[in-house]
Scaffold this motif. Structure first.
Motif, PDB file in Angstrom:
ATOM      1  N   LEU A  71       0.822  -1.203   0.000  1.00  0.00           N
ATOM      2  CA  LEU A  71       0.000   0.000   0.000  1.00  0.00           C
ATOM      3  C   LEU A  71       0.858   1.256   0.000  1.00  0.00           C
ATOM      4  N   SER A  75       1.123   4.164  -2.961  1.00  0.00           N
ATOM      5  CA  SER A  75       0.921   5.583  -2.660  1.00  0.00           C
ATOM      6  C   SER A  75       2.128   6.411  -3.053  1.00  0.00           C
ATOM      7  N   MET A 111     -12.322  -5.427   2.092  1.00  0.00           N
ATOM      8  CA  MET A 111     -11.666  -4.271   2.705  1.00  0.00           C
ATOM      9  C   MET A 111     -10.285  -4.044   2.106  1.00  0.00           C
ATOM     10  N   LEU A 112      -9.535  -5.123   1.861  1.00  0.00           N
ATOM     11  CA  LEU A 112      -8.219  -4.979   1.247  1.00  0.00           C
ATOM     12  C   LEU A 112      -8.335  -4.451  -0.176  1.00  0.00           C
ATOM     13  N   ASN A 114     -10.622  -2.429  -1.243  1.00  0.00           N
ATOM     14  CA  ASN A 114     -10.888  -0.999  -1.104  1.00  0.00           C
ATOM     15  C   ASN A 114      -9.621  -0.235  -0.752  1.00  0.00           C
ATOM     16  N   LEU A 115      -8.776  -0.808   0.087  1.00  0.00           N
ATOM     17  CA  LEU A 115      -7.528  -0.150   0.453  1.00  0.00           C
ATOM     18  C   LEU A 115      -6.613   0.014  -0.756  1.00  0.00           C
ATOM     19  N   ALA A 119      -5.405   3.571  -2.221  1.00  0.00           N
ATOM     20  CA  ALA A 119      -3.974   3.880  -2.325  1.00  0.00           C
ATOM     21  C   ALA A 119      -3.601   4.365  -3.710  1.00  0.00           C
TER      22      ALA A 119
END
Length: 487
Positions: A71, A75, A111-112, A114-115, A119
């Motif tokens: 992640l 980013s 959830m991962l 979405n992360l 990012a």
């Protein structure tokens, strides 16, 4: 390739180096480390402006560190004005948590996803997702590659007599994967399933008998009977004869019977000759604390005559419980349904076979006793037990012992895409005499020490598939051809 920067995380640097070698490049510079307090530190050491960035980061034994590292790298590249960012994740972390298993459970895989989107990822390349519908978790394109062509090629080149083999699924949830490989190799397939063993009801026909006729003829109390209006006349009309079909329909409503195909065969039926020869391909066994035991094994008895030592015996072993009197078919079916323990699923619905596998269990506990069933003819044939990953060894050993000791299989190959090998599972699979070979791909990192101490482990290289998917994606070519490779 021009305009491409390929970064490698710390999860699987060996796979990243092999992919870069096949693409004729080298991994881009990036400083990955940790601060003193354990926080992940990422510093991109090359320019990524207007570049297509590919970050190769699979799962590892330190799964949370690998996720955070990925992640942060996404980013950082997003902040460096990269043209596009593609996450190459051969093994997608938390893929087994793709649905709720309780009312207060979390869908961690979503959830991962979405992360990753937050990012800044633009594309995801993965391999053999635990559940293919996980691709809907992403708002970005996902290419889910398959290792099946490489596994089929390895089988054709390295297994003697593979044309007589049988592909077996060790749980009901993996049947689609197994049938796909069986269709590719044009082989027969089978299934091994485990189910909670229903307790015996200590009741005989002489002790208690339920008479359904008496139940039907029993009338309600007078105050609960429906109101009836009776009309009296001097010449009452003759009674209308009831048609046979109407009478049969009314009787069916009053006395519903269990159809023969919907109930389990009783022990009396099992003692006689089968009317359908296909039933002979069904072999059952007993699992006590995850171990295959004899049919006459009694855990509460201390005598040697009761076979207290667990072990697999012949399928024709006679249980001491069979000496009990057996009720009639309808009563046996009713008692069996009433005494069965409901599955441990708070959400209800149909029982999920994937969750019954010990690899999907968080606590890793065993039921006291289960019944394991093998459907398919495997005698004197090689058997390929196939699943998407190998984490714990319990279900693999149980399936292997069942096909060998009960089914009479000649050789057993445990085949999976992702070799996670948690705890001491590889050593346990190595010690199992029923397993001859363990075949996995290199999507998940396997330490050199683990490779050295295992004589049964075989690793298939899939870096060619991942490298070709990166090349096709960069040049805008179709990736669908990689889903159906011609061997």
């Amino acid at each position: 390739m021009r305009g491409v920067q390929i970064f490698s995380g710390n999860s699987h640097p060996g796979l990243a180096d092999t992919i870069c070698e096949r693409l004729g490049t080298s991994p881009a510079k990036a400083d990955l480390g940790k601060f003193a307090n354990g926080e992940t530190s990422v510093n991109i050491g090359t320019s990524v402006r207007n570049q297509d960035v590919y970050i190769i980061q699979s799962g590892s034994s330190k799964i949370n560190d690998s996720v955070m590292e990925l992640l942060i790298m996404i980013s950082a590249c997003k902040g460096g004005s990269s043209k596009s960012i593609t996450a190459v994740m051969p093994y997608f972390p938390y893929s087994r948590q793709s649905k709720k298993k309780s009312h207060r459970g979390a869908i961690t895989a979503r959830m991962l996803a979405n992360l990753l989107s937050i990012a800044g990822v633009d594309h995801v390349i993965t391999m053999d997702l635990h559940a293919s519908q996980m691709q809907g978790f992403f708002g970005k394109p996902v290419d889910n590659l398959f290792a099946e062509p490489f596994i089929a090629r390895w089988i054709r080149m390295n297994v003697d007599g593979w044309k007589d083999a049988v592909v077996v699924s060790k749980n009901a949830g993996g049947t689609k994967r197994v049938t796909s490989l069986a269709d590719t190799l044009k082989l027969n397939f089978g299934i091994v399933t485990t189910d909670r063993r229903r307790p015996k009801v200590p009741m005989t026909m002489s002790d208690s008998t339920v008479f359904f006729d008496a139940m039907d003829e029993e009338r309600l109390p007078k105050d609960q009977q429906p109101f009836e209006l009776h009309l009296h006349s001097s010449n009452p009309p003759p009674p209308i004869p009831e048609e046979p079909e109407t009478a049969n329909a009314a009787a069916a409503l009053l006395r519903p019977e269990t159809p023969p195909a919907a109930r389990r065969p009783s022990e009396l039926e099992a003692a006689y000759e089968y009317t359908d020869h296909r039933v002979r391909d069904v072999v059952t066994g007993r699992l006590v604390q995850g171990q295959l035991v004899d049919d006459d094994y009694h855990p509460d008895s201390g005598s040697q005559s009761d076979s207290t030592t667990p072990g697999a015996g012949g399928s024709s072993s006679k249980s001491a419980e069979n000496t009990e009197a057996v009720p009639d078919h309808m009563f046996n079916s009713m008692i069996s349904n009433a005494s069965s323990v409901p599955p441990d699923h708070a959400l209800g619905g149909s029982f999920d076979a994937v969750e019954s596998d010990d690899e999907a269990s968080v606590a890793g506990r065993y039921e006291d006793e289960k019944t394991i069933t093998l459907v398919g003819e495997v005698r004197d044939r090689p058997v390929f037990i196939v699943d998407d990953m190998i984490d714990k060894s319990g279900s693999w050993i149980a399936a292997a012992e069942t096909v060998v000791k009960r089914g009479g299989a000649r050789k057993v190959y445990c085949i999976a895409t992702h070799g996670l090998f948690g705890a001491d599972s590889l050593d346990q699979l190595e010690e199992c005499p029923s397993i001859d070979h363990i075949v996995v791909t290199n999507t998940f990192p396997i330490s050199p020490s683990m490779l050295k101490r295992s004589k049964k482990l075989i690793v298939i290289d899939v870096s060619t598939l991942l490298a070709e998917s990166i090349r096709r994606h960069h040049y805008g070519e179709s990736v669908s051809a990689l889903f159906h490779l011609n061997d």
